[in-house]
Every structure is written in C-alpha cells, then in structure tokens.
Scaffold this motif. Structure first.
Motif, PDB file in Angstrom:
ATOM      1  N   ALA A 222       5.185  28.594 -47.107  1.00  0.00           N
ATOM      2  CA  ALA A 222       4.672  29.905 -46.708  1.00  0.00           C
ATOM      3  C   ALA A 222       5.080  30.975 -47.714  1.00  0.00           C
ATOM      4  O   ALA A 222       4.301  31.887 -48.023  1.00  0.00           O
ATOM      5  N   GLY A 223       6.295  30.867 -48.248  1.00  0.00           N
ATOM      6  CA  GLY A 223       6.734  31.818 -49.263  1.00  0.00           C
ATOM      7  C   GLY A 223       5.928  31.713 -50.543  1.00  0.00           C
ATOM      8  O   GLY A 223       5.587  32.733 -51.160  1.00  0.00           O
ATOM      9  N   ARG A 224       5.601  30.504 -50.929  1.00  0.00           N
ATOM     10  CA  ARG A 224       4.743  30.321 -52.115  1.00  0.00           C
ATOM     11  C   ARG A 224       3.360  30.931 -51.893  1.00  0.00           C
ATOM     12  O   ARG A 224       2.768  31.518 -52.810  1.00  0.00           O
TER      13      ARG A 224
ATOM     14  N   LEU B 182       2.671  33.522 -50.002  1.00  0.00           N
ATOM     15  CA  LEU B 182       2.813  34.972 -50.156  1.00  0.00           C
ATOM     16  C   LEU B 182       2.907  35.360 -51.632  1.00  0.00           C
ATOM     17  O   LEU B 182       2.340  36.372 -52.061  1.00  0.00           O
ATOM     18  N   ALA B 183       3.620  34.560 -52.408  1.00  0.00           N
ATOM     19  CA  ALA B 183       3.814  34.874 -53.830  1.00  0.00           C
ATOM     20  C   ALA B 183       2.505  34.770 -54.614  1.00  0.00           C
ATOM     21  O   ALA B 183       2.379  35.387 -55.682  1.00  0.00           O
ATOM     22  N   ARG B 184       1.544  34.019 -54.112  1.00  0.00           N
ATOM     23  CA  ARG B 184       0.242  33.951 -54.784  1.00  0.00           C
ATOM     24  C   ARG B 184      -0.567  35.232 -54.586  1.00  0.00           C
ATOM     25  O   ARG B 184      -1.448  35.553 -55.381  1.00  0.00           O
ATOM     26  N   ARG B 185      -0.274  35.951 -53.495  1.00  0.00           N
ATOM     27  CA  ARG B 185      -1.044  37.158 -53.177  1.00  0.00           C
ATOM     28  C   ARG B 185      -0.319  38.454 -53.510  1.00  0.00           C
ATOM     29  O   ARG B 185      -0.927  39.520 -53.523  1.00  0.00           O
ATOM     30  N   HIS B 186       0.997  38.362 -53.731  1.00  0.00           N
ATOM     31  CA  HIS B 186       1.789  39.565 -53.953  1.00  0.00           C
ATOM     32  C   HIS B 186       2.735  39.352 -55.133  1.00  0.00           C
ATOM     33  O   HIS B 186       3.066  38.216 -55.480  1.00  0.00           O
TER      34      HIS B 186
END
Length: 413
Positions: A63-65, A67-71
């Motif tokens: 889930a953190g990865r 988020l990191a793709r979008r932010h």
C-alpha cells in the motif's frame, strides 16, 4: 509537487493525532495515511488514506508503494509501537530515512533488546526469557525476587506482574501465557507466549525523549513518571524532570549509550528508566514518540518546540531544531476507572476548569461504554486526562494534585 509523508496509523486519541496532522501541515507536508480503520478527521487534514491491515507488513509495504507512485513521498513515520516493524520495512522499500529493518525487532522485543545491550551491563537488571514452566523455574533461580514478569512484545504497560515470592510466579505465568496470543491482540503475533522475568528495579521512574538524525543523538529532555501499583499503569507525567543535575546527566549518558548500542541512526525514541539515587537503570526503549501526551503536548508546552514537527523533520531527512522558548514545565494527569463497570461521567469538570495553568481537559471514553480494568484488560480504563503548563515542575505537580482531588470518575458496577 508538494512533498508528502506517509503515516502508519494515528495515536488513539484526538488530541494526540490532531497534533501530528497539524505538525505535518505546518511543515508543508501532505499527509498520506495507512490505517486499519478509517480515520474520523477533517478531509482537509488528509491528502489520501488507504485502509490496510497494517499488522500485515507485506500488505502495508504494498500500500505504501502504491501511495509513492501517486505522490512525492519524503518520509514514513509511525506514532506507536504496533507499526515500528512495518514502518521500518516501508521506509527501507522506498529508500527513505528510518529505522533499519534488521535493527527494528530489537525495539519490539524486550528480551532481544536486553540481549543486544550485553556490552552495557551496568544499566541492565538480571533477566531471563520464559516460554514454558521449565524456563520459568530456571528464570526464577537466576533472577530471584522481587521481580517483574511481563510479555516481551507488549506496549503501553500491558501485562506487568510483580513477583514478590514463589507463590506469585505460576498464577502470573498462566495468566500471561493465555493473554499473549494474537487472537487476544495482534501485537503478540511475533512474540506469542514469550515472557521475560527480570529483577525489580527500585527508584523513581522517568522517560527520555529524543531524536536521532544521521547517527547524531539529540535529547529533548527527561520526563518524571508516576505509576499505579501493582500493574505499573502510568497515571501522571511531568516534563521536564525535577531530578538534580547530577542525576539528569547520568540518565542522559545512559540514554545516549543505549541508543547508539542498539543501532538507531534515524528516528525518534522514548526510553524508560529508573533512578535509584546512585545510578540509572534501563526499563526499555521504544523507537517511536512518547505517548500519554508527553511528546504531543508536554514537550512543546515546556520548550516552545514541537516534538512532532521534529519527528517529521527527522523522518524526511532533516535535522531537528532546538528549543526556542524560555524553559517552563508541563504535566498530564490521567483519570482512571476505579473498577470495572459502565462509565457514566467525570464529576468535577466545572471546578477543574478554574485550576491555574490548565490547557486541556478531555474525556476520552463515551458515557455508557463498558470499562474493564487490569488484569482482565489494560486499554479501557483511562477515561480522560488534564494537561497543565506552569513555570516549574513543582508548580505543575501542585496543579495536577488539585485536579486529582476535583475530578471523580463515575463508573457503575
């Protein structure tokens, strides 16, 4: 693109979790939340949140990865023990500052922590790992009494039993072995049925709050703690300490040595210890902020500097800033249920609002809620709290004494 910080869950009460969210916004950071349960906060405080079973580290990292793709994620932070392991793995996966995943388990297991500090025996009590009746017997021979039996992987003073003689051992062991199971609480998934018996440490109780940035330890200060026997529930905190300078210096030396020996190079810590009048002894150390409003409110009220802002600075690769205000003091008093039952109200709140220096007076439990108390349950009987600021620790202590005399929990059996 604005930098963002991923928060793995929030503190359990509104005062503390709002302090974290507002600290991020003051620093210009968007907040991305990974949480077990949807957060009930204003939408303006969160850029995005994803519900995920955060005890499942693989799902947390995935889930953190996402988020990191979008932010543009600049850091990852947790506010409690439960997510120390997952946050370390996620920060590592995103190549961000944080606790080394190889080191993180030491901060979540009391036996492993003490074993990792074998080079600093002067700070350690006698101790032994216990997982069965045979180990309990051998541990008792090694440690002696008085002693303390507790889970290796708990948090928040959960499951602490005082052992004053042989007859206390087996009842405490049986209760804790039954309690320390993931079906009781998922925090025990990595330490099921694992306990530690250790020498009972005498003296006053304290915690040390601090930061580590690129290996450099910065101490924010020492907190004086009051606990309630026999389960060592923390009931009051006053910051900064009233210890004399020589004692404070000894506690600070121990904290710096312990943090370096355990290998924390980027992050924050909350170290608990005792001072017996001659030396400091380690109780345990957590790789997260101090709870019970210590770092959310007491440190900033006393120093003029937000501990949470510095936590986020360190998490995003920046050094913490020093205190900015003349020294003051602050404290918190928790209001505990006197027994199990149904919570009705806290009496005396009107009178309490007139106490000089009062900053916050909160009720954390909904009227009508069922309340359980130790040793059956450890997380339900803190009903509310009061936070006070004044010029000295003695003045804060006097105000908290007054509040304790005024506020009366009403719990029907």
């Amino acid at each position: 693109m604005t930098d963002a910080v991923i928060m793995c869950n929030l503190r359990p009460n509104q005062l503390e979790h709002h302090a974290a969210l507002h600290a991020a916004h003051r620093l210009g950071l968007k907040v991305l939340l990974l949480t077990d349960q949807k957060a009930d906060v204003a939408p303006s405080l969160l850029a995005e949140q994803i519900r995920v079973p955060t005890y499942d580290i693989a799902q947390l990292v995935a889930a953190g990865r996402e988020l990191a793709r979008r932010h543009q994620v600049a850091g990852v932070v947790t506010w409690s023990d439960r997510d120390v392991l997952g946050t370390a793995e996620l920060a590592h996966a995103l190549d961000l500052p944080g606790l080394d995943p190889a080191v993180a388990p030491v901060f979540r297991n009391k036996h492993r922590m003490r074993a990792a500090l074998s080079a600093l025996p002067e700070y350690l009590p006698r101790f032994a790992r216990v997982t069965d009746a045979g180990e309990l017997e051998r541990a008792a021979e090694h440690v002696g009494t008085p002693a303390v039996l507790k889970p290796t992987g708990a948090a928040g003073s959960i499951g602490i039993f005082e052992i004053h003689g042989p007859d206390d051992l087996r009842p405490a062991f049986d209760r804790l072995i039954a309690y320390t199971r993931p079906e009781v609480h998922p925090i025990f998934a990595t330490s099921t049925g694992e306990l530690i018996l250790e020498e009972f440490l005498t003296g006053s109780e304290h915690s040390v709050e601090g930061y580590v940035h690129e290996g450099r330890v910065t101490l924010a200060g020492i907190t004086d703690k009051t606990t309630l026997a026999p389960f060592h529930t923390e009931t009051r905190h006053v910051f900064p300490t009233a210890l004399p300078d020589t004692a404070s210096a000894a506690v600070n030396r121990m904290a710096e040595k312990v943090i370096r020996e355990l290998g924390l190079t980027d992050g924050v810590f909350h170290l608990e210890c005792k001072w017996d009048g001659e030396r400091a002894r380690l109780v345990e150390v957590a790789a997260r902020v101090g709870g019970d409003h210590i770092t959310s409110h007491l440190v900033p009220l006393a120093t003029g500097t937000s501990f949470y802002e510095n936590t986020l600075r360190v998490a995003t690769g920046r050094p913490p800033v020093p205190a900015t205000a003349p020294p003051a003091a602050a404290g918190v008093q928790k209001f505990l249920a006197p027994h199990a039952g149904t919570f009705r109200r806290l009496d005396g709140l009107g009178e309490a609002t007139a106490v000089p220096g009062l900053h916050h007076l909160v009720v954390d439990t909904r009227p009508g809620a069922a309340v359980r108390v130790p040793p059956e349950h450890y997380m339900e009987y803190a009903l509310g709290a009061a936070i006070v600021r004044s010029g000295t620790p003695a003045e804060v202590t006097a105000a908290l004494d007054t509040l304790t005399s005024l506020v009366r929990p009403v719990v029907e059996r």
